[in-house]
Design a protein around this motif. Sequence first.
Motif, PDB file in Angstrom:
ATOM      1  N   CYS A  32      -1.616  -5.416 -60.527  1.00 13.54           N
ATOM      2  CA  CYS A  32      -0.593  -6.074 -61.332  1.00 13.54           C
ATOM      3  C   CYS A  32      -1.228  -7.305 -61.964  1.00 13.54           C
ATOM      4  O   CYS A  32      -2.116  -7.924 -61.369  1.00 13.54           O
ATOM      5  N   ASP A  35       2.802   5.651 -61.103  1.00 14.00           N
ATOM      6  CA  ASP A  35       2.227   4.416 -61.638  1.00 14.00           C
ATOM      7  C   ASP A  35       1.714   4.562 -63.066  1.00 14.00           C
ATOM      8  O   ASP A  35       1.332   3.579 -63.692  1.00 14.00           O
ATOM      9  N   ASP A  83       3.578  -1.453 -67.809  1.00  8.84           N
ATOM     10  CA  ASP A  83       3.959  -1.585 -66.404  1.00  8.84           C
ATOM     11  C   ASP A  83       3.393  -2.852 -65.768  1.00  8.84           C
ATOM     12  O   ASP A  83       3.112  -2.881 -64.575  1.00  8.84           O
ATOM     13  N   TYR A  84       3.172  -3.889 -66.585  1.00  4.80           N
ATOM     14  CA  TYR A  84       2.628  -5.178 -66.142  1.00  4.80           C
ATOM     15  C   TYR A  84       1.276  -5.026 -65.449  1.00  4.80           C
ATOM     16  O   TYR A  84       0.919  -5.792 -64.573  1.00  4.80           O
ATOM     17  N   GLN A  85       0.519  -3.982 -65.873  1.00  3.77           N
ATOM     18  CA  GLN A  85      -0.842  -3.782 -65.380  1.00  3.77           C
ATOM     19  C   GLN A  85      -1.821  -4.307 -66.427  1.00  3.77           C
ATOM     20  O   GLN A  85      -1.529  -4.308 -67.620  1.00  3.77           O
ATOM     21  N   PRO A 106       4.462 -10.435 -63.339  1.00  3.56           N
ATOM     22  CA  PRO A 106       5.490  -9.413 -63.582  1.00  3.56           C
ATOM     23  C   PRO A 106       6.831  -9.829 -62.974  1.00  3.56           C
ATOM     24  O   PRO A 106       6.865 -10.469 -61.924  1.00  3.56           O
ATOM     25  N   CYS A 116       6.120  -3.986 -61.458  1.00  5.68           N
ATOM     26  CA  CYS A 116       4.762  -3.459 -61.495  1.00  5.68           C
ATOM     27  C   CYS A 116       4.593  -2.467 -60.355  1.00  5.68           C
ATOM     28  O   CYS A 116       4.707  -2.819 -59.183  1.00  5.68           O
ATOM     29  N   CYS A 164      -0.339  -6.161 -69.361  1.00  5.98           N
ATOM     30  CA  CYS A 164       0.436  -7.298 -68.839  1.00  5.98           C
ATOM     31  C   CYS A 164       1.802  -7.436 -69.509  1.00  5.98           C
ATOM     32  O   CYS A 164       2.315  -8.541 -69.682  1.00  5.98           O
ATOM     33  N   THR A 209       2.630  -0.457 -57.869  1.00  3.85           N
ATOM     34  CA  THR A 209       1.310  -0.586 -57.245  1.00  3.85           C
ATOM     35  C   THR A 209       0.842   0.704 -56.571  1.00  3.85           C
ATOM     36  O   THR A 209      -0.137   0.691 -55.821  1.00  3.85           O
TER      37      THR A 209
END
Length: 188
Positions: A53, A87, A151-153, A40, A45, A146, A47
């Motif tokens: 992440c 989140d 959210d780049y999760q 990310p 991201c 991703c 957390t």
Amino acid sequence: MKSTVRTSLLLLLIFATLTCCLDARLQVCQPSGKIRGIKPPPGQCNTENDSDCCKKGKMYTTYKCSPPVTGNTKAVLTLNSFQKGGDGGGPSECDHQYHSDDTPVVALSTGWYSGGDRCLNFITISANGRSVKAKVVDECDSTMGCDDEHDYQPPCPNNIVDASKAVWKALGIPEGDWGDYDITWSDA
């Protein structure tokens, strides 16, 4: 004559048993693919609530389905904030709103979300000897991740009920155990 009837009943029983077993195998949710994680951008991201992440180069399994829903469906309860800046990312899919952490709301894995068919309906979640009704407001995407939109999760596993703090509190789960918790759920 009795022999023919007995043979017919036996064949019918065998056919019914094989059909039942075949149907059970068809209901198993298999992975639909994989995506490669990317790192990310800095600060991209969230957390909060121990959210993961994506890691550069790591392969993440994706699912288009979830296990079959029963009156007592096993799942993993995870913690999510549906508030603005939480989140959970952007507004909820079902109503395009943010929801307070004090409201019992959930996101379901892609298969259970069922293209929004459960949107704004209540489900009953049971754990720790208690039950709570929570409104479905979002999807926990099991097919993608991703990227900025997620959210780049990483993609969500296929057996997740992602819940607000209100759900965890109503179930009486000690805060030290918040994060991943085995539950059962059903449509309310």
